[in-house]
Design a protein around this motif. Structure first.
Motif, PDB file in Angstrom:
ATOM      1  N   CYS A 186       0.848  -1.190   0.000  1.00  0.00           N
ATOM      2  CA  CYS A 186       0.000   0.000   0.000  1.00  0.00           C
ATOM      3  C   CYS A 186       0.885   1.242   0.000  1.00  0.00           C
ATOM      4  N   ASP A 187       0.553   2.188  -0.859  1.00  0.00           N
ATOM      5  CA  ASP A 187       1.347   3.410  -0.908  1.00  0.00           C
ATOM      6  C   ASP A 187       0.902   4.378   0.184  1.00  0.00           C
ATOM      7  N   ARG A 188       1.467   5.579   0.182  1.00  0.00           N
ATOM      8  CA  ARG A 188       1.183   6.562   1.231  1.00  0.00           C
ATOM      9  C   ARG A 188      -0.232   7.128   1.147  1.00  0.00           C
ATOM     10  N   GLU A 189      -0.925   6.832   0.048  1.00  0.00           N
ATOM     11  CA  GLU A 189      -2.329   7.253  -0.067  1.00  0.00           C
ATOM     12  C   GLU A 189      -3.264   6.094   0.229  1.00  0.00           C
ATOM     13  N   LYS A 190      -2.692   5.019   0.807  1.00  0.00           N
ATOM     14  CA  LYS A 190      -3.452   3.842   1.231  1.00  0.00           C
ATOM     15  C   LYS A 190      -4.080   3.084   0.056  1.00  0.00           C
ATOM     16  N   LYS A 191      -3.477   3.220  -1.109  1.00  0.00           N
ATOM     17  CA  LYS A 191      -3.935   2.481  -2.280  1.00  0.00           C
ATOM     18  C   LYS A 191      -3.067   1.241  -2.457  1.00  0.00           C
ATOM     19  N   PHE A 192      -3.719   0.119  -2.750  1.00  0.00           N
ATOM     20  CA  PHE A 192      -2.996  -1.141  -2.888  1.00  0.00           C
ATOM     21  C   PHE A 192      -2.455  -1.306  -4.301  1.00  0.00           C
ATOM     22  N   HIS A 193      -1.209  -1.798  -4.393  1.00  0.00           N
ATOM     23  CA  HIS A 193      -0.567  -2.070  -5.678  1.00  0.00           C
ATOM     24  C   HIS A 193      -0.084  -3.514  -5.680  1.00  0.00           C
ATOM     25  N   PRO A 194      -0.607  -4.354  -6.574  1.00  0.00           N
ATOM     26  CA  PRO A 194      -0.199  -5.770  -6.598  1.00  0.00           C
ATOM     27  C   PRO A 194       1.192  -5.935  -7.185  1.00  0.00           C
ATOM     28  N   PHE A 195       1.961  -6.872  -6.609  1.00  0.00           N
ATOM     29  CA  PHE A 195       3.282  -7.222  -7.120  1.00  0.00           C
ATOM     30  C   PHE A 195       3.255  -8.566  -7.833  1.00  0.00           C
ATOM     31  N   GLY A 196       2.414  -9.467  -7.382  1.00  0.00           N
ATOM     32  CA  GLY A 196       2.358 -10.790  -7.987  1.00  0.00           C
ATOM     33  C   GLY A 196       1.371 -11.692  -7.272  1.00  0.00           C
ATOM     34  N   ILE A 197       1.255 -12.911  -7.764  1.00  0.00           N
ATOM     35  CA  ILE A 197       0.331 -13.912  -7.222  1.00  0.00           C
ATOM     36  C   ILE A 197       1.060 -15.242  -7.110  1.00  0.00           C
ATOM     37  N   ALA A 198       0.832 -15.933  -6.008  1.00  0.00           N
ATOM     38  CA  ALA A 198       1.368 -17.281  -5.833  1.00  0.00           C
ATOM     39  C   ALA A 198       0.226 -18.282  -5.897  1.00  0.00           C
ATOM     40  N   LEU A 199       0.481 -19.392  -6.560  1.00  0.00           N
ATOM     41  CA  LEU A 199      -0.472 -20.492  -6.651  1.00  0.00           C
ATOM     42  C   LEU A 199       0.098 -21.650  -5.845  1.00  0.00           C
ATOM     43  N   THR A 200      -0.605 -22.071  -4.796  1.00  0.00           N
ATOM     44  CA  THR A 200      -0.088 -23.100  -3.897  1.00  0.00           C
ATOM     45  C   THR A 200      -1.159 -24.143  -3.596  1.00  0.00           C
ATOM     46  N   MET A 201      -0.707 -25.303  -3.110  1.00  0.00           N
ATOM     47  CA  MET A 201      -1.631 -26.356  -2.713  1.00  0.00           C
ATOM     48  C   MET A 201      -2.228 -26.090  -1.347  1.00  0.00           C
ATOM     49  N   CYS A 202      -1.470 -25.422  -0.461  1.00  0.00           N
ATOM     50  CA  CYS A 202      -1.903 -25.202   0.923  1.00  0.00           C
ATOM     51  C   CYS A 202      -1.687 -23.745   1.306  1.00  0.00           C
ATOM     52  N   GLU A 203      -1.935 -23.453   2.571  1.00  0.00           N
ATOM     53  CA  GLU A 203      -1.678 -22.130   3.126  1.00  0.00           C
ATOM     54  C   GLU A 203      -0.833 -22.260   4.386  1.00  0.00           C
ATOM     55  N   LYS A 204       0.211 -23.052   4.311  1.00  0.00           N
ATOM     56  CA  LYS A 204       1.082 -23.244   5.451  1.00  0.00           C
ATOM     57  C   LYS A 204       2.158 -22.163   5.468  1.00  0.00           C
ATOM     58  N   ASN A 205       2.911 -22.120   6.593  1.00  0.00           N
ATOM     59  CA  ASN A 205       3.934 -21.090   6.697  1.00  0.00           C
ATOM     60  C   ASN A 205       4.974 -21.211   5.588  1.00  0.00           C
TER      61      ASN A 205
END
Length: 396
Positions: A186-205
């Motif tokens: 999020c920038d200083r104006e609180k707007k979100f900017h995506p960098f990328g996406i991960a595709l995974t089988m789980c949501e583990k650490n």
């Protein structure tokens, strides 16, 4: 894995005894299919295209290269089809034909080949590619599959002075059951900017650790930038914090007679502007509630004060958003761009490139007069200056 149940789409499960069950296995990309031995004991549906008409539309679409529904309807009229279908019926069937054009990914070998074929930086800065991917195996069985996807325009936003990363998961986008994890800032104006996406089988650490590591490696490899973020904006999932908020207590204590006072004290605790202030306030908070409700005090201490998920006070990352609302809204944008469908893996990757990444990336293209920029400083309007002056000097 989630078992998917399917019923007759003509008569429904209460009338037709035909059943089909599918159990997908993300580790092997295989499915177990169980079909009942019953027969359809009802008339065929009059809704949709008939089998002969479908075959003619298929010939028109693939061989005559006519792709617009209205033009296909006219071509059917020229072929003297008696029961001329509606344009909407043709549109529905065209979605099926378009999905057949996408080369399917049916096993892990084909997925590895896709990753390898798309790991290099494309010529078009708006095209998606896969700079980092990883597979974990145990006794010849795939235990984890992780793929990081981005575009050059999106990864170019990652600068060495980025302080905050924001991440969240979204579901029911890939038929195989894979999780889609979005990362950005999020920038200083609180707007979100995506960098990328991960595709995974789980949501583990380990999955979130892969995501952050892949982002860091991609920035270093492609841009020669060494990033070291110091703050993470996410929900209260422990796996996210181990790999690198405050969560509402409503669901756990909404029936407690002290609920309003609990929420009031937590809201005030969140207003702490420094870590020292938060520690002192937390100590007083626990002393008070240990006398009133020991169970609640123990829960708050173990889950939100003494745990690793204790950075939910406002002063934890000053100058950055205290909620992930901007990030959550992008999950809805992804689902809207994908028409809120659960897609096969190959179809998902194809649509992710054409509709999601291309849109985000082009919005940040420097050829656009309305290019979305990552704001380093907040924009302060004249109205804010006037109100600040009145508050400081006039006490208004």
């Amino acid at each position: 894995m989630t078992i998917r149940n399917y019923y007759c789409n003509i008569a429904g499960k209460l009338v037709c005894p035909v059943r089909l069950k599918i159990r997908p296995d993300p580790a092997s990309m295989k499915v177990d299919i169980v079909i009942s031995e019953n027969e359809h004991e009802h008339p065929e549906s009059k809704v949709g295209l008939s089998a002969p008409t479908k075959e003619i539309v298929r010939q028109i679409y693939f061989y005559e290269k006519i792709t617009r529904p209205l033009c296909i309807q006219r071509r059917l009229y020229e072929k003297k089809i008696q029961a001329l279908p509606k344009v909407t019926q043709i549109q529905t069937y065209l979605r099926v034909l378009k999905s057949e054009e996408i080369e399917n990914i049916t096993n892990l070998g084909e997925l590895f080949n896709w990753c390898k074929a798309n790991e290099h930086l494309p010529v078009d800065d708006n095209r998606m590619f896969c700079p980092v991917y990883q597979v974990d195996r145990h006794e010849a069985k795939v235990t984890a599959l992780r793929i990081f996807l981005t575009t050059f325009n999106l990864i170019s936003q990652v600068t060495e002075d980025v302080e905050l990363l924001a991440t969240d998961s979204t579901y029911k986008l890939v038929w195989n059951g894979y999780k889609v994890i979005l990362v950005g800032s999020c920038d200083r104006e609180k707007k979100f900017h995506p960098f990328g996406i991960a595709l995974t089988m789980c949501e583990k650490n380990q999955d979130f650790e892969f995501l952050f590591k892949a982002l860091k490696e991609s920035a270093e490899l492609l841009l020669n930038r060494d990033i070291n973020p110091t703050a993470l904006l996410a929900d209260g999932a422990e796996a996210i914090h181990i790999g690198f908020s405050k969560r509402n207590i409503h669901t756990k204590y909404n029936r407690n007679k002290h609920y309003k006072q609990m929420k009031f004290d937590i809201d005030n605790l969140q207003l702490s502007m420094t870590e020292t202030m938060f520690k002192n306030a937390s100590k007083l908070f626990l002393e008070k509630w240990t006398k009133i409700d020991p169970e609640f005090a123990a829960y708050m201490d173990s889950a939100w004060i003494s745990s690793s998920v204790n950075g939910w006070f406002d002063g934890r990352a000053q100058g950055h958003p205290v909620t992930n609302n901007a990030l959550e809204s992008n999950n809805n944008i992804i689902k809207d761009l994908l028409e809120r469908k659960t897609l096969k893996l190959a179809e998902f990757l194809e649509n992710l490139d054409k509709h999601v990444f291309s849109t985000w990336s082009f919005q940040r293209n420097d050829i656009r007069p309305d290019q979305k920029l990552f704001s380093k400083e907040p924009k302060v309007s004249i109205d804010y200056f006037k109100r600040t002056f009145a508050w400081e000097l006039l006490g208004l």
